[in-house]
Design an enzyme around this catalytic site. Structure first.
Site, mmCIF file in Angstrom:
data_model
loop_
_atom_site.group_PDB
_atom_site.id
_atom_site.type_symbol
_atom_site.label_atom_id
_atom_site.label_comp_id
_atom_site.label_asym_id
_atom_site.label_seq_id
_atom_site.Cartn_x
_atom_site.Cartn_y
_atom_site.Cartn_z
ATOM 1 C CE LYS A 1 -8.913 0.029 4.360
ATOM 2 N NZ LYS A 1 -8.828 1.071 5.393
ATOM 3 N N GLY B 1 -9.156 -5.065 9.681
ATOM 4 C CA GLY B 1 -8.040 -4.395 10.332
ATOM 5 C C GLY B 1 -7.959 -4.780 11.797
ATOM 6 N NE ARG B 2 -10.420 -0.351 14.715
ATOM 7 C CZ ARG B 2 -11.487 0.062 15.388
ATOM 8 N NH1 ARG B 2 -11.376 0.398 16.657
ATOM 9 N NH2 ARG B 2 -12.667 0.150 14.798
ATOM 10 C CB CYS C 1 -4.287 8.388 6.589
ATOM 11 S SG CYS C 1 -3.353 8.751 8.100
ATOM 12 C CD GLN D 1 -2.772 1.450 2.298
ATOM 13 O OE1 GLN D 1 -2.292 1.898 3.321
ATOM 14 N NE2 GLN D 1 -4.061 1.135 2.182
#
Length: 388
Positions: free
Chosen positions: A151, A237-238, A111, A80
């Site tokens: 993304k 992700g998390r 972000c 990425q």
């Protein structure tokens, strides 16, 4: 909302066909080679690198060049990139292609970190339609036959949404897929992801896969997202922090017959301890330095042992380990037969943060086009941050 049945299926991103429609989301300081290898040992999907800053890559920063390296077992090399300048992004993509360093490239426009957005980068950038178009279109051309994806987030805040415009622009530019974290930058990771936005993006972008991201803590969550939104795959992700075997669960839930790796997991404390030890071993291998690898595993201890009967003193010691031998000694003191604690180990992992006003350059919202002053300030946004 009418649910759409999510069939068991693979996912095609350009020429790449995945056995399960699952992607590991890039996370700074987490998704290095060691963690990607570990997740791959449990399941199937596409495992993306930590976010790489385009300027650092073009300048061949030593740390950056190390981060883009892949282990020989990583047969699909996914990287990425984060960039704010079309020319620099194009050069970074060309470097990866010409030097055969990637099989898939993703561009991050999600972000939410203030020191990035206040310079116009990350989730703030798609507000500037022309700039977004230039970055994506030049990157796609530079990528050639290598599939390039995007993304992003819903937008800056509820009054400044960008995801539908950005999705259409990316589709027209020739990207292979788009992924949406269904939160705005101002929400950071707080509250609940707005899965209805994924549905809307899927309805607007019809010729390429649309992937959903946000609040996937289990394989059942992933299935539910695909059923409710009609998305073609999920980005996790998390939810996998301290639970790399989640990718095995996801492969069994969503993938084809060849996707699952082994039997369903019985996540006893002994199983989790072994996964933690394997992660530490892979980190030592990645850094080629036992102390550095053990320092890195420290931050993972609270995630791995969330909800398990591991006392405060032992948790504190795990957060200070300096060698594999020390880890082994500490793990031997655990009750390996302790069963999976259920709800105590489930749910949100990692920091959620709180909603806050997104930091932006002065006058950023006045126009959807980029001005000279804002363009000059963008270079300062190219710093090492991840998220989205």
């Amino acid at each position: 909302m009418t649910s759409t049945l999510a069939p068991t299926r693979s996912l095609r991103i350009g020429p790449i066909e995945l056995d399960a429609p699952v992607v590991l989301a890039p996370m700074a300081g987490i998704t290095n080679t060691a963690f990607r290898r570990l997740c791959r040992e449990y399941g199937a999907g596409l495992y993306v690198s930590e976010m790489i800053t385009t300027r650092a890559l073009v300048e061949r920063n030593a740390v950056t060049m190390r981060l883009i390296q892949h282990h020989e077992s990583e047969t699909l090399r996914s990287i990425q990139l984060f960039g704010v300048d079309p020319a620099t992004t194009e050069s970074a993509v060309r470097l990866l292609v010409e030097e055969d360093r990637a099989d898939h490239i993703d561009l991050n426009f999600g972000c939410p970190v203030p020191k990035v957005t206040r310079k116009g980068g990350g989730a703030a950038l798609p507000w500037k339609l022309g700039l977004f178009h230039d970055i994506v279109s030049r990157a796609v051309k530079a990528a050639g036959d290598i599939p390039l994806t995007v993304k992003m987030r819903k937008g800056i805040d509820k009054d400044h949404l960008t995801f539908l415009d950005a999705g259409r622009i990316a589709e027209d530019a020739g990207v292979a897929a788009v992924a949406l974290h269904a939160r705005t930058a101002s929400e950071f990771y707080s509250g609940h992801a707005d899965w209805s936005a994924i549905t809307a993006l899927k309805e607007a972008v019809t010729s390429i896969p649309v992937l959903g991201n946000g609040d996937i803590w289990s394989a059942a969550d992933a299935r539910r997202m695909m059923e409710q939104t009609g998305c073609d795959g999920v980005v996790v992700g998390r939810g996998c922090l301290g639970r790399p075997w989640l990718f095995g669960d996801l492969a069994r839930e969503l993938g084809g017959p060849d996707a699952a790796m082994g039997a369903p997991v019985d996540a006893t404390l002994g199983f989790v301890a072994d996964a933690f030890r394997r992660h530490a071993e892979l980190l030592v291998d990645f850094y080629e330095d036992e102390l550095r690898g053990c320092r890195d595993i420290r931050k993972h201890a609270s995630w791995y042992f969330k909800g398990y009967p591991v006392g405060g003193d032992l948790r504190a010691q795990l957060a200070m380990v300096s060698s594999l031998a020390e880890i082994d000694d500490l793990l031997e003191t655990m009750d390996r037969s302790a069963p999976y604690p259920g709800a105590g180990a489930e749910g949100q992992r990692g920091r959620a943060g709180t909603p806050k006003r997104t930091a932006l350059p002065d006058g950023w919202l006045a126009s959807r086009e980029i001005g000279l002053e804002a363009s000059s300030a963008l270079a300062a946004a190219e710093i090492d941050n991840s998220g989205g």
